[in-house]
Design an enzyme around this catalytic site. Structure first.
Site: not given
Length: 312
Positions: A208, A253, A268, A142, A21, A270, A274, A255
């Site tokens: 992205y 964050r 999951e 990611s 990443e 994070n 990002g 999900d």
């Protein structure tokens, strides 16, 4: 009212990294640097390529903008602690735990956080779960190496590709549903953001698109998501529980999938999500009237509080 502590004077923004990443991390780092400079801090950009990265003298804080392997898994946190440098985000153990999808799911189960059914297998084994399934390397970020498998002919290729990243694989029951994500800042769950990928699922290309414009990726975001008040509160509570089940204190964050039956399930967490121009956390923060600059400041404040708590 308690006066806010001033931000550190000299900040090293760690970006890049040796993982998959790297380009996303560089974009995050540039955004963070710009925000911190606007606050009057002396900011030094540090392009991290391996564990031997050099920091300038007299750094007050390392702002970690490294995603995925090395950045989120406790490695860089250990190096910084060994060097006596304060840093943003979670501590070593919490980072390791959250980055490992298998250990995270065990914690979710322990704390009653709903998560899809799963099994763990070695890369050379075949999944025992019935299709459709999701094949994941357990220690990547990611959606790197993640494959949704709906047909028997897709099992072998998915296993082969995912095995490039890890010798152990996480197999999850595939659940169709709305893709949601919830940013957490300390004890605050931010507005829910819904992601609708333009094609397939929310993979690296769709996350992205600016990194690979030819691929035609991208996704539409709706924030706050169109979810009724009661369900919104329930999903935010679930995300906060997932965050806390991993011992996290700073930011993350989470999900979440919302299937047709309406029972939300956590995929999951994070710990260094990002913060690029296309990223979800700044967008969710903005929906809560938190600017990008304020978001960076809040991360620093929460990180200091975590560090002070750990020192006690």
């Amino acid at each position: 009212m308690k006066k806010k502590a001033p931000i550190p004077q000299k900040i090293a923004v760690l970006m890049g990294g040796p993982g998959s990443e790297r380009d996303v991390s560089l974009a995050t780092g540039r955004g963070v640097s710009k925000a911190l400079r606007s606050l009057g801090a002396e900011v030094v950009d540090v392009d991290v390529r391996d564990q031997n990265f050099e920091l300038p003298d007299n750094v007050d804080l390392a702002f970690i903008a490294l995603h995925g392997t090395f950045g989120e898994d406790g490695q860089v946190q250990k190096i910084l602690e060994d060097r006596g440098i304060p840093y943003t985000g979670e501590g070593i153990e919490e980072s390791r735990l959250a980055f490992d999808k298998i250990r995270s799911k065990e914690k979710f189960r322990e704390h009653g956080v709903i998560t899809p059914e799963w099994e763990t297998i070695e890369a050379h084994q075949r999944p025992r779960m019935r299709l459709p399934i999701v094949v994941k390397p357990p220690r990547q970020g990611s959606t790197v190496g993640v494959y949704i498998v709906k047909r028997a002919t897709e099992v072998e290729p998915a296993m082969r590709e995912a095995a490039k990243y890890d010798g152990q694989l996480l197999i999850e029951k595939f659940i169709a549903g709305r893709e949601l994500t919830v940013g957490i800042l300390g004890d605050q769950a931010l507005p829910i953001l819904e992601i609708t990928p333009k094609g397939g699922f929310y993979d690296f290309t769709n996350k992205y698109p600016f990194l690979n414009p030819q691929a035609g990726g991208g996704a539409e975001h709706v924030c706050p998501a169109q979810v009724d008040k009661k369900k919104t509160k329930e999903i935010q509570g679930l995300a906060l529980r997932a965050h806390r089940s991993l011992g996290l204190r700073v930011y993350s964050r989470v999900d979440v999938l919302l299937p047709e039956n309406g029972v939300a399930t956590v995929l999951e967490v994070n710990t260094i999500p990002g913060m690029t121009e296309a990223s979800l956390l700044p967008e969710a923060a903005a929906a809560a009237s938190i600017s990008y600059v304020d978001l960076c400041t809040r991360i620093i404040e929460l990180s200091r509080a975590r560090s002070e708590h750990s020192a006690k």
